[in-house]
Structure formats: C-alpha cells, structure tokens
Design a protein around this motif. Sequence first.
Motif, short mmCIF file in Angstrom:
data_model
loop_
_atom_site.label_atom_id
_atom_site.label_comp_id
_atom_site.label_asym_id
_atom_site.label_seq_id
_atom_site.Cartn_x
_atom_site.Cartn_y
_atom_site.Cartn_z
N LYS A 40 36.19 29.91 204.27
CA LYS A 40 35.21 31.22 203.42
C LYS A 40 35.53 32.77 203.84
O LYS A 40 35.24 33.39 203.01
CB LYS A 40 33.78 30.84 203.98
N ASN A 41 36.03 33.00 205.24
CA ASN A 41 36.29 34.36 205.36
C ASN A 41 37.46 34.19 206.41
O ASN A 41 37.12 33.83 207.57
CB ASN A 41 35.17 34.88 206.12
N PRO A 42 38.71 34.66 206.25
CA PRO A 42 39.80 34.29 206.88
C PRO A 42 39.96 35.71 207.97
O PRO A 42 41.03 35.55 208.72
CB PRO A 42 40.98 34.39 205.89
N TYR A 43 39.14 36.36 208.00
CA TYR A 43 39.31 37.59 208.97
C TYR A 43 38.67 37.15 210.42
O TYR A 43 37.59 36.44 210.48
CB TYR A 43 38.64 38.81 208.46
N VAL A 44 39.49 37.60 211.26
CA VAL A 44 39.12 37.13 212.73
C VAL A 44 39.21 38.27 213.74
O VAL A 44 39.61 39.35 213.30
CB VAL A 44 40.06 35.99 213.28
N ALA A 45 38.72 38.21 214.90
CA ALA A 45 38.95 39.32 216.03
C ALA A 45 39.21 38.51 217.23
O ALA A 45 38.68 37.52 217.62
CB ALA A 45 37.58 40.10 216.15
N LEU A 46 40.31 38.89 217.86
CA LEU A 46 40.68 38.30 219.27
C LEU A 46 40.39 39.44 220.23
O LEU A 46 40.61 40.70 219.98
CB LEU A 46 42.00 38.12 219.23
N HIS A 59 42.17 42.82 215.47
CA HIS A 59 41.51 42.61 214.22
C HIS A 59 42.36 42.18 213.11
O HIS A 59 43.62 42.56 213.02
CB HIS A 59 40.65 43.65 213.37
N ALA A 60 42.14 40.86 212.61
CA ALA A 60 43.74 40.31 211.96
C ALA A 60 43.14 39.31 210.80
O ALA A 60 41.92 39.04 210.55
CB ALA A 60 44.21 39.39 212.78
N ARG A 61 44.08 38.82 210.11
CA ARG A 61 43.77 37.76 209.13
C ARG A 61 44.35 36.51 209.58
O ARG A 61 45.60 36.68 210.07
CB ARG A 61 44.27 38.43 207.80
N ALA A 62 43.81 35.40 209.38
CA ALA A 62 44.24 34.16 209.82
C ALA A 62 44.57 33.34 208.78
O ALA A 62 43.73 33.16 207.70
CB ALA A 62 43.27 33.36 210.85
N GLU A 63 45.70 32.50 208.55
CA GLU A 63 45.84 31.79 207.73
C GLU A 63 46.71 30.17 208.29
O GLU A 63 47.31 30.37 208.98
CB GLU A 63 46.84 32.24 206.60
N TRP A 64 46.30 29.39 207.51
CA TRP A 64 47.02 28.16 208.03
C TRP A 64 48.35 28.02 207.51
O TRP A 64 48.76 28.21 206.37
CB TRP A 64 46.25 26.61 207.53
N CYS A 65 49.19 27.54 208.44
CA CYS A 65 50.77 27.38 207.96
C CYS A 65 50.93 25.89 207.89
O CYS A 65 51.01 25.25 209.29
CB CYS A 65 51.64 28.10 208.94
N THR A 108 47.72 37.65 211.67
CA THR A 108 48.49 38.85 211.07
C THR A 108 47.53 40.05 211.50
O THR A 108 46.42 40.08 210.64
CB THR A 108 48.81 38.93 209.55
N PRO A 109 47.74 40.84 212.33
CA PRO A 109 47.04 42.00 212.64
C PRO A 109 46.91 42.95 211.60
O PRO A 109 47.98 43.48 211.11
CB PRO A 109 47.22 42.50 214.10
N SER A 110 45.59 43.75 211.66
CA SER A 110 45.39 44.74 210.52
C SER A 110 45.09 46.00 211.48
O SER A 110 45.40 47.33 211.29
CB SER A 110 44.40 44.74 209.50
N ARG A 111 44.66 45.98 212.82
CA ARG A 111 44.11 46.85 213.81
C ARG A 111 44.42 46.21 214.94
O ARG A 111 43.89 45.42 215.42
CB ARG A 111 42.67 47.11 213.40
N ILE A 112 44.70 46.85 216.11
CA ILE A 112 45.02 46.65 217.52
C ILE A 112 44.22 48.00 218.23
O ILE A 112 44.91 48.98 218.02
CB ILE A 112 46.24 46.22 217.82
N GLN A 113 43.22 47.84 219.07
CA GLN A 113 42.90 48.81 220.00
C GLN A 113 43.02 48.47 221.36
O GLN A 113 42.97 47.22 221.78
CB GLN A 113 41.19 48.79 219.76
N LEU A 114 43.61 49.45 222.11
CA LEU A 114 44.34 49.11 223.48
C LEU A 114 43.47 50.44 224.39
O LEU A 114 43.32 51.46 224.07
CB LEU A 114 45.72 49.35 223.52
#
Length: 131
Positions: A40-46, A59-65, A108-114
């Motif tokens: 339903k929503n492929p966006y995740v946070a780790l 912050h990223a997009r997750a997709e099944w391979c 696949t990250p769109s944003r990384i905060q360090l």
Amino acid sequence: MATVDRKGRPRTRILHPIWEGSTGWIATGPQSHKAKHLAKNPYVALAYWDAQQDTAIVHARAEWCDDPATKSRIWRLLETTPPPVGYDPKLFWRGGVSDPTFGVLKITPSRIQLRTGAEMMQGKPARLCRL
C-alpha cells in the motif's frame, strides 16, 4: 524499519540490512505484515544508533526483488560478508534461496541524516544528504 499500516499507523520492526554503496538489501519474509504495508505504501524509515550516540536516519523506498538472479546474489552476499554485517541465511530459511519464505527487499534511500554523539552534545545540527 518503520512502515505504515493500512490504518495509517507507524509500525516498526528490527531488520538487518546489508548495504552496497547507497543501496540496501534486506532478506525477509514476503508474506509478512510488512509486505502488506509495503504493497500500500512502499516508503520506509530506518534508524541506526551506537553506544557513542552516533545516529543515522534513512528515508527510502522499498521494493521486492523476486528475480532468481538477485535473490541468489543477495543470499551469497549475506553468506560471504563477515559478521556482524553478514550472516548465514540458512539460520532463517532452511530451504535455501528457493525457500518460499525467503524474500529480498531493495532499499533505495532518498534522504540520509547523520549526526555523531559529539555533534549532538555540541548542539550541532544533523548533516543531511538527499539522493
């Protein structure tokens, strides 16, 4: 990893990604609750943290391979990378790479905060990278 459930609520679980450059890979079950959330929503946070208070938020997009070549390659990557990053996937999927409960998520990250603990203690803002 955090996902959003069908009612819009955040849901978190501990997973073990392995990274190739800026692409993450997670071996996990394709019939899980997280799979329903991602459909339903492929966006995740780790989130990552260590004892020195260093943090990374992704912050990223997750997709099944699902293709056999990618699944085999990630299986080998997990097997051949030394611990604690790599591990023996047969501990979880006894049927090997063709086990129907073995799935591979591409992150696949769109944003990384360090931010290091020292930076936090000095009141410095986090460093932000947008991909």
